[in-house]
Design an enzyme around this catalytic site. Structure first.
Site, PDB file in Angstrom:
ATOM      1  N   TYR A   9       0.825  -1.211   0.000  1.00 47.04           N
ATOM      2  CA  TYR A   9       0.000   0.000   0.000  1.00 47.04           C
ATOM      3  C   TYR A   9       0.860   1.263   0.000  1.00 47.04           C
ATOM      4  CZ  TYR A   9      -3.364   3.523   1.157  1.00 47.04           C
ATOM      5  OH  TYR A   9      -4.135   4.660   1.096  1.00 47.04           O
ATOM      6  N   TRP A  60       1.482   5.659  -1.658  1.00 48.99           N
ATOM      7  CA  TRP A  60       1.312   6.741  -2.622  1.00 48.99           C
ATOM      8  C   TRP A  60       2.595   7.094  -3.371  1.00 48.99           C
ATOM      9  CZ3 TRP A  60      -2.526  10.943  -3.299  1.00 48.99           C
ATOM     10  CH2 TRP A  60      -3.805  10.570  -2.854  1.00 48.99           C
TER      11      TRP A  60
HETATM   12  N1  LIG Z   1      -2.483   8.389  12.248  1.00 50.52           N
HETATM   13  C1  LIG Z   1      -2.798   8.485  10.961  1.00 50.52           C
HETATM   14  N2  LIG Z   1      -2.183   7.704  10.052  1.00 50.52           N
HETATM   15  C2  LIG Z   1      -2.511   7.807   8.754  1.00 50.52           C
HETATM   16  C3  LIG Z   1      -3.480   8.736   8.310  1.00 50.52           C
HETATM   17  C4  LIG Z   1      -4.118   9.545   9.288  1.00 50.52           C
HETATM   18  O1  LIG Z   1      -4.995  10.353   8.972  1.00 50.52           O
HETATM   19  N3  LIG Z   1      -3.739   9.406  10.594  1.00 50.52           N
HETATM   20  N4  LIG Z   1      -3.783   8.822   6.968  1.00 50.52           N
HETATM   21  C5  LIG Z   1      -3.624   7.593   6.205  1.00 50.52           C
HETATM   22  C6  LIG Z   1      -3.808   7.808   4.769  1.00 50.52           C
HETATM   23  S1  LIG Z   1      -5.314   8.476   4.293  1.00 50.52           S
HETATM   24  C7  LIG Z   1      -2.889   7.425   3.835  1.00 50.52           C
HETATM   25  S2  LIG Z   1      -3.303   7.528   2.173  1.00 50.52           S
HETATM   26  C8  LIG Z   1      -1.588   6.854   4.232  1.00 50.52           C
HETATM   27  C9  LIG Z   1      -0.405   7.265   3.315  1.00 50.52           C
HETATM   28  O2  LIG Z   1       0.636   6.361   3.482  1.00 50.52           O
HETATM   29  P1  LIG Z   1       1.789   6.183   2.385  1.00 50.52           P
HETATM   30  O3  LIG Z   1       1.218   6.348   1.016  1.00 50.52           O
HETATM   31  O4  LIG Z   1       2.496   4.907   2.673  1.00 50.52           O
HETATM   32  O5  LIG Z   1       2.738   7.405   2.707  1.00 50.52           O
HETATM   33  P2  LIG Z   1       3.842   8.103   1.794  1.00 50.52           P
HETATM   34  O6  LIG Z   1       4.697   8.887   2.726  1.00 50.52           O
HETATM   35  O7  LIG Z   1       3.206   8.841   0.687  1.00 50.52           O
HETATM   36  O8  LIG Z   1       4.685   6.868   1.265  1.00 50.52           O
HETATM   37  C10 LIG Z   1       5.061   6.721  -0.058  1.00 50.52           C
HETATM   38  C11 LIG Z   1       6.490   6.200  -0.099  1.00 50.52           C
HETATM   39  O9  LIG Z   1       6.829   5.889  -1.448  1.00 50.52           O
HETATM   40  C12 LIG Z   1       8.144   6.378  -1.731  1.00 50.52           C
HETATM   41  N5  LIG Z   1       8.216   6.592  -3.178  1.00 50.52           N
HETATM   42  C13 LIG Z   1       7.943   7.699  -3.905  1.00 50.52           C
HETATM   43  N6  LIG Z   1       8.065   7.450  -5.217  1.00 50.52           N
HETATM   44  C14 LIG Z   1       8.426   6.152  -5.348  1.00 50.52           C
HETATM   45  C15 LIG Z   1       8.693   5.298  -6.453  1.00 50.52           C
HETATM   46  O10 LIG Z   1       8.610   5.687  -7.599  1.00 50.52           O
HETATM   47  N7  LIG Z   1       9.006   3.998  -6.169  1.00 50.52           N
HETATM   48  C16 LIG Z   1       9.093   3.527  -4.897  1.00 50.52           C
HETATM   49  N8  LIG Z   1       9.406   2.261  -4.713  1.00 50.52           N
HETATM   50  N9  LIG Z   1       8.869   4.331  -3.838  1.00 50.52           N
HETATM   51  C17 LIG Z   1       8.524   5.603  -4.062  1.00 50.52           C
HETATM   52  C18 LIG Z   1       8.301   7.603  -0.894  1.00 50.52           C
HETATM   53  O11 LIG Z   1       9.665   7.880  -0.656  1.00 50.52           O
HETATM   54  C19 LIG Z   1       7.511   7.219   0.370  1.00 50.52           C
HETATM   55  O12 LIG Z   1       8.346   6.641   1.336  1.00 50.52           O
HETATM   56  O13 LIG Z   1      -1.293   7.204   5.579  1.00 50.52           O
HETATM   57  C20 LIG Z   1      -2.340   6.818   6.471  1.00 50.52           C
HETATM   58  N10 LIG Z   1      -1.890   6.989   7.837  1.00 50.52           N
HETATM   59  N1  LIG Z   2      -1.402  18.678   2.034  1.00 51.45           N
HETATM   60  C1  LIG Z   2      -1.825  17.393   2.010  1.00 51.45           C
HETATM   61  N2  LIG Z   2      -3.044  17.112   1.514  1.00 51.45           N
HETATM   62  C2  LIG Z   2      -3.504  15.838   1.510  1.00 51.45           C
HETATM   63  C3  LIG Z   2      -2.710  14.767   1.958  1.00 51.45           C
HETATM   64  C4  LIG Z   2      -1.407  15.087   2.472  1.00 51.45           C
HETATM   65  O1  LIG Z   2      -0.650  14.201   2.915  1.00 51.45           O
HETATM   66  N3  LIG Z   2      -1.003  16.396   2.482  1.00 51.45           N
HETATM   67  N4  LIG Z   2      -3.191  13.482   1.903  1.00 51.45           N
HETATM   68  C5  LIG Z   2      -4.324  13.192   1.013  1.00 51.45           C
HETATM   69  C6  LIG Z   2      -4.986  11.924   1.359  1.00 51.45           C
HETATM   70  S1  LIG Z   2      -4.203  10.460   0.948  1.00 51.45           S
HETATM   71  C7  LIG Z   2      -6.225  11.861   1.909  1.00 51.45           C
HETATM   72  S2  LIG Z   2      -6.970  10.337   2.191  1.00 51.45           S
HETATM   73  C8  LIG Z   2      -6.972  13.079   2.239  1.00 51.45           C
HETATM   74  C9  LIG Z   2      -7.643  12.963   3.601  1.00 51.45           C
HETATM   75  O2  LIG Z   2      -8.591  13.940   3.750  1.00 51.45           O
HETATM   76  P1  LIG Z   2      -9.238  14.164   5.207  1.00 51.45           P
HETATM   77  O3  LIG Z   2      -9.440  12.876   5.863  1.00 51.45           O
HETATM   78  O4  LIG Z   2     -10.420  15.034   5.025  1.00 51.45           O
HETATM   79  O5  LIG Z   2      -8.042  14.983   5.896  1.00 51.45           O
HETATM   80  P2  LIG Z   2      -7.532  15.182   7.389  1.00 51.45           P
HETATM   81  O6  LIG Z   2      -6.580  16.328   7.282  1.00 51.45           O
HETATM   82  O7  LIG Z   2      -7.035  13.935   7.985  1.00 51.45           O
HETATM   83  O8  LIG Z   2      -8.816  15.623   8.193  1.00 51.45           O
HETATM   84  C10 LIG Z   2      -9.491  16.834   7.878  1.00 51.45           C
HETATM   85  C11 LIG Z   2      -9.968  17.478   9.137  1.00 51.45           C
HETATM   86  O9  LIG Z   2     -10.982  16.708   9.731  1.00 51.45           O
HETATM   87  C12 LIG Z   2     -11.022  17.052  11.103  1.00 51.45           C
HETATM   88  N5  LIG Z   2     -11.454  15.895  11.881  1.00 51.45           N
HETATM   89  C13 LIG Z   2     -10.737  14.799  12.191  1.00 51.45           C
HETATM   90  N6  LIG Z   2     -11.494  13.954  12.921  1.00 51.45           N
HETATM   91  C14 LIG Z   2     -12.689  14.554  13.089  1.00 51.45           C
HETATM   92  C15 LIG Z   2     -13.904  14.196  13.756  1.00 51.45           C
HETATM   93  O10 LIG Z   2     -14.038  13.129  14.354  1.00 51.45           O
HETATM   94  N7  LIG Z   2     -14.938  15.073  13.667  1.00 51.45           N
HETATM   95  C16 LIG Z   2     -14.846  16.255  12.990  1.00 51.45           C
HETATM   96  N8  LIG Z   2     -15.925  17.047  12.923  1.00 51.45           N
HETATM   97  N9  LIG Z   2     -13.708  16.620  12.386  1.00 51.45           N
HETATM   98  C17 LIG Z   2     -12.660  15.777  12.421  1.00 51.45           C
HETATM   99  C18 LIG Z   2      -9.657  17.488  11.524  1.00 51.45           C
HETATM  100  O11 LIG Z   2      -9.748  18.743  12.206  1.00 51.45           O
HETATM  101  C19 LIG Z   2      -8.909  17.577  10.220  1.00 51.45           C
HETATM  102  O12 LIG Z   2      -8.188  18.779  10.068  1.00 51.45           O
HETATM  103  O13 LIG Z   2      -6.109  14.205   2.242  1.00 51.45           O
HETATM  104  C20 LIG Z   2      -5.358  14.314   1.037  1.00 51.45           C
HETATM  105  N10 LIG Z   2      -4.748  15.627   1.008  1.00 51.45           N
HETATM  106 MO   LIG Z   3      -5.320   8.736   1.977  1.00 53.49          MO
END
Ligand SMILES: Nc1nc2c(c(=O)[nH]1)N[C@H]1C(S)=C(S)[C@@H](COP(=O)(O)OP(=O)(O)OC[C@H]3O[C@@H](n4cnc5c(=O)[nH]c(N)nc54)[C@H](O)[C@@H]3O)O[C@H]1N2
Ligand SMILES: Nc1nc2c(c(=O)[nH]1)N[C@H]1C(S)=C(S)[C@@H](COP(=O)(O)OP(=O)(O)OC[C@H]3O[C@@H](n4cnc5c(=O)[nH]c(N)nc54)[C@H](O)[C@@H]3O)O[C@H]1N2
Ligand SMILES: [Mo]
Length: 764
Positions: free
Chosen positions: A110, A112
């Site tokens: 898994y 990005w």
């Molecule tokens: N506590 C908490 N944890 C969360 C979340 C949260 O809200 N709270 N959000 C979750 C969500 S929504 C998501 S989507 C995940 C994201 O989790 P990840 O997608 O695992 O996070 P990234 O840091 O984007 O990891 C991508 C990795 O790929 C590497 N990379 C970049 N390009 C390439 C390439 O071309 N090839 C290879 N092999 N590697 C490459 C980068 O260096 C990086 O280490 O995290 C989740 N974790």
């Molecule tokens: N700059 C930036 N943008 C991103 C990403 C990133 O890594 N960096 N990651 C992308 C990815 S993979 C994803 S999945 C999306 C995620 O998109 P979201 O899940 O919408 O993003 P978050 O920033 O985790 O949460 C948005 C807000 O929700 C509020 N929140 C959290 N829990 C609760 C709750 O229980 N109740 C209420 N009312 N509010 C709550 C928090 O205040 C938080 O700031 O973002 C994407 N956009």
């Molecule tokens: Mo995500």
């Protein structure tokens, strides 16, 4: 000096480069909402780049096998020639395959990594593993892991897909919506990100323009969750308690005669039973505003008035993704849809329910997603799979049965994990437990650009070229242009394209997957396949011209008939794919599943741990762990934009002034943050944009376990704190968006942050 275009998940940019490397990365003219994620220039050539294949010394000398030392800080790696590394990986794949079968190989991988259509690491690793007999895969994602499973029960699979692909758009909000009530923030920074990138950043601009005609109420624990320009009214709600507020809004609609009975009777099933539940007829607890206020700290009078405002005009209920990343995270989505149904506006232009406005820059842009050139992955003969957030359970409890979506999944015994393009030490929860799980493997193979914590847990690390260092094409969902993204600079050291790596492994192992072409030839094939099968827009030029001119405009027409909204009001003519053909506010398939933790209707239950629970005596602050403003997840955390946010070299924690004062803390102090699962160091930033009792840290600081006597992570990776507990037995998704913590001043000697340094390397 040379200028090329590059595509990342945070957008499309111009890259100025010369012999010394990347000199500058600039937004396109007119991209007024370009992302503030300037981490590339110094991140891509940082000392933490993996430049040669490397093997963990203990594995090289002791051979494959479970090892509690996997990932020990300071463990030594031996740099080897490519041929040696490839022989080792191929040999180990062959051993595991013949001794244990392909179901002993986990390739879910898994993450990005890279936005490109060709070099997308998951497509590459899945194609390769399919070619050698398959692998255990993972399903769903960390973003919407709970709602992906829930929504098909309520509206059927096609309409559930429409909630993501063709929701009420920002343009429709601007034209029709009087009141947008958003649970969780419409954050400017979140809109910068689109899987695959975006030609121009449009999400934020569309939202701001919608706000000129639409009143926005933001229910959140953070005032600045709603971007400037929305001019939103902030209504405070404690994290994880929105379901109670939504049920109380329904209570007011019912009691004050504002519910749309005609819509409920014609287009939904189960409204009677929901009504009985909110009135307290089934459990003796009326879900009144006063009841919800005691749970959520949202003023009861504001809830009551809001229900009336919502019923008075065209209202859209938006639930952002974050709300379902918590214990029983299905419920706020279920309750949000139920609330929209009681308002009777699902299917009216600009009304009803959305799930993700503000979460992602491609959500609600109002354009049809057109087919894009795609790297085929082939077929996977291994049936075993897990919901992606159950990775630690998979490794710790082989043979166990995991309840999932009303059925159950047998967890296979995995010996080898292959990760390319993701960082489990970023995305997974309870990192102590993740380390114990990874220790059970015989072998972990990781492809990385940088020495992330995941790379530092691997037995074999293969260095890959970054996006800027290879030719690719890219576009996001509903994007208006397919862009060429040519190599700007050569890869450092001996880093190679994944395509090359898998081709060499396939030569050693034999493979049914086609590994014969180089990148340019692959791009031409993907592009010409796309063109010749009628998926490209009419008049798309041949590949050479496309590459020369830098892109082709996509025929992504605006949609003005979101299927979910249009069909839902006429269940006779357009039944939804639910058992009743209608929106199921009482789901017969959930009822049949008979789960202890998910009822057939939207329901509030006290979380195991929350601000009102016994744990709150020890852990008295509710920590939000949301997406980082200045980076994508953990990527390029060593870059300038991400670094500029750190306090005392650590990830910042935001605290309310009252909470800071009670602990004698001020801006710039270093604190120890402790949860039931672990501890970290963070730098204090005092802000009145939070509710008292709520703290906030962004995800994505690199894990630094180098001083365990001080804290599990001395740099501030929130996932040492979060629980690895599933949302529920229905979806088995991550619940990492919040956790209860204690915050205490740290006055001891400050351990240095070593997260961005490579491990000790020796030449083999
Ligand atoms: N506590 C908490 N944890 C969360 C979340 C949260 O809200 N709270 N959000 C979750 C969500 S929504 C998501 S989507 C995940 C994201 O989790 P990840 O997608 O695992 O996070 P990234 O840091 O984007 O990891 C991508 C990795 O790929 C590497 N990379 C970049 N390009 C390439 C390439 O071309 N090839 C290879 N092999 N590697 C490459 C980068 O260096 C990086 O280490 O995290 C989740 N974790
Ligand atoms: N700059 C930036 N943008 C991103 C990403 C990133 O890594 N960096 N990651 C992308 C990815 S993979 C994803 S999945 C999306 C995620 O998109 P979201 O899940 O919408 O993003 P978050 O920033 O985790 O949460 C948005 C807000 O929700 C509020 N929140 C959290 N829990 C609760 C709750 O229980 N109740 C209420 N009312 N509010 C709550 C928090 O205040 C938080 O700031 O973002 C994407 N956009
Ligand atoms: Mo995500």
């Amino acid at each position: 000096m040379r200028t090329t275009e590059t595509s990342a998940h945070w957008g499309s940019y111009l890259v100025d480069s010369d012999e010394s490397g990347v000199v500058a990365v600039r937004p396109h003219d007119g991209d007024e909402s370009a992302a503030a994620m300037g981490n590339v220039v110094d991140g891509v050539r940082h000392g933490s780049r993996v430049t040669r294949p490397a093997v963990r010394r203990a594995w090289l000398e002791g051979g494959p096998g479970p090892d509690d030392d996997r990932g020990r800080a300071g463990a030594e790696y031996v740099e080897v020639e490519w041929d040696t590394a490839l022989d080792l990986v191929a040999g180990e794949l062959a051993r595991v395959r013949s001794a244990h079968g392909n179901e002993a190989i986990f390739g879910g991988s898994y993450g990005w990594g890279s936005a490109g259509r060709l070099h997308h690491p998951q497509s590459q690793v899945h194609g390769f593993l399919n070619g050698i007999g398959g692998y255990v895969r993972s399903v769903n994602d960390y973003s919407r892991g709970a709602s992906i499973v829930l929504l098909p029960h309520l509206v059927g699979a096609p309409a559930a897909a429409d909630v993501r692909q063709r929701p009420v758009s920002w343009t429709q909000v601007e034209e029709h919506t009087d009141l947008l009530v958003t649970f969780g923030g419409v954050r400017r920074s979140n809109g910068w990100v689109v899987p695959g990138g975006q030609t121009r950043h449009v999400g934020g601009a569309l939202a701001r323009s919608a706000a000129r005609t639409t009143r926005v109420v933001s229910l959140s624990a953070q005032r600045d969750d709603a971007m400037d320009g929305l001019d939103a009214e902030w209504v405070g709600v404690m994290p994880g308690t929105d379901t109670a507020v939504m049920l109380a809004l329904i209570h007011v609609l019912v009691v004050d005669g504002l519910a749309d009975e005609e819509f409920l009777a014609r287009c939904t099933v189960g409204a009677d039973r929901v009504r009985a539940y909110v009135l307290g007829e089934t459990d003796g607890v009326p879900k009144t505003p006063a009841w919800a206020s005691a749970i959520s700290r949202t003023p009861a009078e504001r809830i009551r008035a809001l229900a009336h405002e919502m019923a008075a005009g065209r209202t859209l209920v938006n639930v952002v993704y974050a709300l379902q990343r918590g214990e029983r995270g299905e419920q706020p989505v279920f309750a949000g849809l139920t609330l929209a149904a009681f308002l009777g506006q699902v299917g009216l232009p600009g009304g009803g329910f959305t799930h993700g406005l503000g979460s992602m820059g491609d959500y609600g842009v109002g354009r049809v997603a057109v087919p894009l050139p795609t790297f085929g992955q082939g077929a996977n003969p291994v049936p075993d799979h897990i919901p992606c957030a159950r990775i630690a359970d998979l490794l710790l409890t082989p043979g166990a049965d995991l309840p999932y979506d009303g059925g159950s999944l047998r967890l296979p015994a995995v010996r080898l994990a292959y990760w390319a393009g993701g960082n489990p030490f970023h995305h997974h929860q309870d990192l102590r437990r993740l380390r114990r799980a990874l220790a059970r493997l015989d072998t972990l193979v990781v492809h990385e650009t940088h020495w992330t914590a995941t790379a530092k847990h691997a037995d074999v690390v293969l260095p890959v070229a970054a996006s800027l260092e290879r030719d690719d094409v890219a576009a996001g969902n509903g994007d208006t242009r397919l862009r060429a993204s040519p190599r700007a600079v050569p890869p450092p050291g001996e880093a190679r394209e994944e395509l090359w790596i898998f081709g060499r492994l396939a030569e050693r192992l034999g493979s049914s997957h086609d590994h014969g072409l180089d990148a340019r030839a692959w791009l031409e094939r993907l592009y010409e396949d796309w063109r010749s099968t009628g998926r490209a827009p009419a008049g798309a030029p041949a590949f050479a011209e496309f590459w020369e001119t830098g892109g082709v405009d996509l025929d992504a027409p605006p949609y003005d008939d979101p299927v979910f909204t249009a069909f839902v009001r006429d269940p006779e003519a357009h039944p939804l794919q639910t058992p009743s053909g209608r929106i199921e506010l009482w789901s017969s398939s959930l009822e049949a599943a008979g789960l202890a933790d998910v009822a057939p209707h939207a329901e509030w239950r006290e979380p195991r741990r929350w601000w009102g629970s016994a744990d709150a005596a020890t852990y008295d602050l509710h920590l939000l762990c949301n997406q980082p403003t200045h980076r994508l997840h953990s990527q390029l955390d060593m870059g300038a934009a991400s670094r500029s946010t750190k306090v005392a070299g650590r990830e910042p924690i935001r605290l309310h002034p009252a909470d800071a004062a009670a602990r004698g803390l001020a801006d710039g102090d270093v604190v120890r943050v402790v949860s039931a699962h672990g501890s970290l160091l963070a730098g204090v930033h005092v802000s009145d944009a939070l509710l008292p009792g709520v703290a906030q840290m962004h995800t994505g600081a690199w894990y630094d376990p180098s001083a365990p006597e001080v804290a599990d992570c001395v740099h501030g990776n929130v996932n040492v704190l979060t629980p690895d507990e599933p949302t529920s037995t229905l979806s088995q998704a991550t619940s990492g968006a919040h956790v209860l913590v204690r915050v205490e001043r740290y006055d001891g000697p400050l351990p240095p942050v070593t997260a961005h340094e490579p491990p000790p390397l020796t030449r083999g």
